[in-house]
Design a protein around this motif. Structure first.
Motif, PDB file in Angstrom:
ATOM      1  N   LEU A  46       0.846  -1.190   0.000  1.00  0.00           N
ATOM      2  CA  LEU A  46       0.000   0.000   0.000  1.00  0.00           C
ATOM      3  C   LEU A  46       0.881   1.240   0.000  1.00  0.00           C
ATOM      4  O   LEU A  46       1.925   1.273   0.628  1.00  0.00           O
ATOM      5  N   ASP A  47       0.461   2.252  -0.688  1.00  0.00           N
ATOM      6  CA  ASP A  47       1.214   3.506  -0.763  1.00  0.00           C
ATOM      7  C   ASP A  47       0.789   4.404   0.395  1.00  0.00           C
ATOM      8  O   ASP A  47       0.104   5.396   0.202  1.00  0.00           O
ATOM      9  N   LEU A  48       1.194   4.026   1.610  1.00  0.00           N
ATOM     10  CA  LEU A  48       0.796   4.781   2.787  1.00  0.00           C
ATOM     11  C   LEU A  48       1.798   5.877   3.138  1.00  0.00           C
ATOM     12  O   LEU A  48       1.524   6.723   3.977  1.00  0.00           O
ATOM     13  N   GLY A  49       2.970   5.860   2.512  1.00  0.00           N
ATOM     14  CA  GLY A  49       3.984   6.852   2.836  1.00  0.00           C
ATOM     15  C   GLY A  49       4.519   6.620   4.234  1.00  0.00           C
ATOM     16  O   GLY A  49       4.427   5.528   4.782  1.00  0.00           O
ATOM     17  N   ASN A  50       5.048   7.665   4.833  1.00  0.00           N
ATOM     18  CA  ASN A  50       5.621   7.522   6.163  1.00  0.00           C
ATOM     19  C   ASN A  50       5.124   8.606   7.123  1.00  0.00           C
ATOM     20  O   ASN A  50       5.899   9.144   7.890  1.00  0.00           O
ATOM     21  N   PRO A  51       3.841   8.941   7.083  1.00  0.00           N
ATOM     22  CA  PRO A  51       3.344   9.960   8.009  1.00  0.00           C
ATOM     23  C   PRO A  51       3.105   9.380   9.399  1.00  0.00           C
ATOM     24  O   PRO A  51       3.175   8.169   9.608  1.00  0.00           O
ATOM     25  N   ASP A  52       2.817  10.265  10.333  1.00  0.00           N
ATOM     26  CA  ASP A  52       2.377   9.847  11.659  1.00  0.00           C
ATOM     27  C   ASP A  52       0.874   9.628  11.590  1.00  0.00           C
ATOM     28  O   ASP A  52       0.144  10.474  11.073  1.00  0.00           O
ATOM     29  N   TYR A  53       0.421   8.502  12.096  1.00  0.00           N
ATOM     30  CA  TYR A  53      -1.007   8.227  12.188  1.00  0.00           C
ATOM     31  C   TYR A  53      -1.375   8.350  13.655  1.00  0.00           C
ATOM     32  O   TYR A  53      -0.780   7.685  14.501  1.00  0.00           O
ATOM     33  N   ARG A  54      -2.338   9.214  13.938  1.00  0.00           N
ATOM     34  CA  ARG A  54      -2.731   9.492  15.319  1.00  0.00           C
ATOM     35  C   ARG A  54      -4.199   9.143  15.522  1.00  0.00           C
ATOM     36  O   ARG A  54      -4.974   9.104  14.571  1.00  0.00           O
ATOM     37  N   GLU A  55      -4.556   8.944  16.785  1.00  0.00           N
ATOM     38  CA  GLU A  55      -5.959   8.688  17.098  1.00  0.00           C
ATOM     39  C   GLU A  55      -6.787   9.910  16.726  1.00  0.00           C
ATOM     40  O   GLU A  55      -6.342  11.043  16.915  1.00  0.00           O
ATOM     41  N   ALA A  76      -8.318   7.722  11.666  1.00  0.00           N
ATOM     42  CA  ALA A  76      -7.022   8.256  12.106  1.00  0.00           C
ATOM     43  C   ALA A  76      -6.829   9.665  11.576  1.00  0.00           C
ATOM     44  O   ALA A  76      -7.408  10.045  10.563  1.00  0.00           O
ATOM     45  N   ILE A  77      -5.995  10.412  12.284  1.00  0.00           N
ATOM     46  CA  ILE A  77      -5.498  11.689  11.792  1.00  0.00           C
ATOM     47  C   ILE A  77      -4.137  11.416  11.190  1.00  0.00           C
ATOM     48  O   ILE A  77      -3.339  10.649  11.734  1.00  0.00           O
ATOM     49  N   VAL A  78      -3.872  12.008  10.037  1.00  0.00           N
ATOM     50  CA  VAL A  78      -2.613  11.804   9.318  1.00  0.00           C
ATOM     51  C   VAL A  78      -1.812  13.104   9.381  1.00  0.00           C
ATOM     52  O   VAL A  78      -2.315  14.149   8.999  1.00  0.00           O
ATOM     53  N   VAL A  79      -0.584  13.016   9.883  1.00  0.00           N
ATOM     54  CA  VAL A  79       0.311  14.175   9.899  1.00  0.00           C
ATOM     55  C   VAL A  79       1.559  13.784   9.125  1.00  0.00           C
ATOM     56  O   VAL A  79       2.314  12.914   9.545  1.00  0.00           O
ATOM     57  N   ASP A  80       1.734  14.423   7.973  1.00  0.00           N
ATOM     58  CA  ASP A  80       2.865  14.143   7.087  1.00  0.00           C
ATOM     59  C   ASP A  80       3.888  15.270   7.267  1.00  0.00           C
ATOM     60  O   ASP A  80       3.634  16.411   6.909  1.00  0.00           O
ATOM     61  N   ARG A  81       5.029  14.935   7.833  1.00  0.00           N
ATOM     62  CA  ARG A  81       6.063  15.928   8.131  1.00  0.00           C
ATOM     63  C   ARG A  81       6.845  16.257   6.858  1.00  0.00           C
ATOM     64  O   ARG A  81       7.354  15.374   6.194  1.00  0.00           O
ATOM     65  N   ARG A  82       6.914  17.541   6.551  1.00  0.00           N
ATOM     66  CA  ARG A  82       7.635  18.044   5.379  1.00  0.00           C
ATOM     67  C   ARG A  82       8.545  19.187   5.811  1.00  0.00           C
ATOM     68  O   ARG A  82       8.310  19.817   6.840  1.00  0.00           O
ATOM     69  N   ARG A  83       9.541  19.480   5.003  1.00  0.00           N
ATOM     70  CA  ARG A  83      10.426  20.615   5.304  1.00  0.00           C
ATOM     71  C   ARG A  83       9.659  21.926   5.328  1.00  0.00           C
ATOM     72  O   ARG A  83       9.932  22.811   6.121  1.00  0.00           O
ATOM     73  N   ALA A  84       8.712  22.059   4.427  1.00  0.00           N
ATOM     74  CA  ALA A  84       7.934  23.291   4.332  1.00  0.00           C
ATOM     75  C   ALA A  84       6.876  23.385   5.430  1.00  0.00           C
ATOM     76  O   ALA A  84       6.207  24.405   5.542  1.00  0.00           O
ATOM     77  N   GLY A  85       6.710  22.359   6.217  1.00  0.00           N
ATOM     78  CA  GLY A  85       5.699  22.337   7.281  1.00  0.00           C
ATOM     79  C   GLY A  85       4.867  21.075   7.214  1.00  0.00           C
ATOM     80  O   GLY A  85       4.855  20.373   6.211  1.00  0.00           O
ATOM     81  N   ASP A  86       4.200  20.794   8.309  1.00  0.00           N
ATOM     82  CA  ASP A  86       3.388  19.578   8.397  1.00  0.00           C
ATOM     83  C   ASP A  86       2.134  19.704   7.547  1.00  0.00           C
ATOM     84  O   ASP A  86       1.481  20.747   7.512  1.00  0.00           O
ATOM     85  N   ARG A  87       1.816  18.605   6.853  1.00  0.00           N
ATOM     86  CA  ARG A  87       0.559  18.483   6.126  1.00  0.00           C
ATOM     87  C   ARG A  87      -0.343  17.581   6.948  1.00  0.00           C
ATOM     88  O   ARG A  87       0.110  16.575   7.486  1.00  0.00           O
ATOM     89  N   VAL A  88      -1.606  17.936   7.011  1.00  0.00           N
ATOM     90  CA  VAL A  88      -2.522  17.168   7.847  1.00  0.00           C
ATOM     91  C   VAL A  88      -3.728  16.715   7.025  1.00  0.00           C
ATOM     92  O   VAL A  88      -4.146  17.393   6.086  1.00  0.00           O
ATOM     93  N   GLY A  89      -4.243  15.563   7.394  1.00  0.00           N
ATOM     94  CA  GLY A  89      -5.428  15.013   6.758  1.00  0.00           C
ATOM     95  C   GLY A  89      -6.056  13.976   7.672  1.00  0.00           C
ATOM     96  O   GLY A  89      -5.697  13.866   8.844  1.00  0.00           O
ATOM     97  N   GLN A  90      -6.977  13.215   7.118  1.00  0.00           N
ATOM     98  CA  GLN A  90      -7.654  12.174   7.879  1.00  0.00           C
ATOM     99  C   GLN A  90      -7.700  10.896   7.046  1.00  0.00           C
ATOM    100  O   GLN A  90      -7.714  10.966   5.823  1.00  0.00           O
ATOM    101  N   ALA A  91      -7.734   9.773   7.742  1.00  0.00           N
ATOM    102  CA  ALA A  91      -7.777   8.488   7.053  1.00  0.00           C
ATOM    103  C   ALA A  91      -9.014   7.701   7.472  1.00  0.00           C
ATOM    104  O   ALA A  91      -9.401   7.718   8.641  1.00  0.00           O
TER     105      ALA A  91
END
Length: 176
Positions: A46-55, A76-91
Motif C-alpha cells: 500500500l502507498d501509505l507513505g511515512n506519516p504519523d497516524y494518530r488517534e 485516524a489523523i494523518v500528519v505528514d512531516r515536510r520541510r515546508a511544514g506539516d501536512r494534515v489530513g484524515q484516514a
C-alpha cells in the motif's frame, strides 16, 4: 505493527473461540481477523507513505456543508512531516468486501474518492492547528482491494459537487 497486530488477533481469537459469545460476535471476530491478516500482508504494498497516524479527535465535530450537517468520524489523523511544514489530513479504513464486478468497483472507487474529499474538507475546518490541511494527506485505505485513494490534488470541482448536492438536500429536506 509487529506488536499491535498479534495482540489484536489474540484478543479476537479469544472472542471467536468463546462459546459464551453469541454467533454474531464470534462471526465478527473471525471476519476482523481476516481483514487484519489481509492488511498485514498488503501493508508494504500500500502507498501509505511515512506519516504519523494518530488517534482521531473524539467526539468529532459535525461539518456543515451548504446547510447540511455531516458526521465525519475518521479512523485516524494523518500528519505528514515536510520541510515546508506539516501536512494534515484524515484516514478512513474500509474493510468490507462488497460485491465484485466492474459496476460495483466503479461505484466503490467513486465513493472512496468522495470520502477522501470529505475527509479533506473536514480536516480543513477542524485540524488546521496540526498543520496545513492538504488533500493528499486525506485518504481512504481500501483493505480488501489493497488500494489507497487520496484526496485529489485539485479538489475544487469535487468540493463544488458535494456542496451542490448538500444544497439540494437542504432545499428538499423540509418537504419530506
Amino acid at each position: 505493527m509487529n506488536r499491535i497486530i498479534p495482540a489484536a488477533i489474540a484478543d479476537l481469537e479469544a472472542r471467536r473461540d468463546n462459546m459464551a459469545n453469541g454467533p454474531l460476535v464470534r462471526d465478527d471476530a473471525s471476519r476482523c481477523i481476516d481483514v487484519i491478516n489481509t492488511f498485514h500482508r498488503s501493508a508494504n504494498q500500500l502507498d501509505l507513505g511515512n506519516p504519523d497516524y494518530r488517534e482521531p479527535r473524539l467526539p468529532s465535530p459535525l461539518m456543515n456543508v451548504a446547510g447540511v450537517d455531516i458526521s465525519v468520524v475518521p479512523d485516524a489523523i494523518v500528519v505528514d512531516r515536510r520541510r515546508a511544514g506539516d501536512r494534515v489530513g484524515q484516514a478512513f479504513i474500509r474493510c468490507t468486501i462488497g460485491a465484485a464486478g466492474n459496476a460495483a468497483d466503479g461505484r466503490r472507487a467513486e465513493a472512496n474518492g468522495h470520502l477522501a474529499t470529505i475527509a479533506h474538507m473536514h480536516a480543513r475546518q477542524y485540524l488546521g492547528d496540526l498543520g496545513e490541511p492538504h488533500p493528499q494527506a486525506s485518504m481512504v485505505i481500501d483493505v480488501p482491494r489493497g488500494i489507497v485513494v487520496r484526496g485529489p490534488t485539485n479538489s475544487t470541482r469535487r468540493i463544488a459537487n458535494i456542496e451542490a448536492a448538500c444544497a439540494m438536500i437542504a432545499a428538499v429536506w423540509p418537504m419530506i
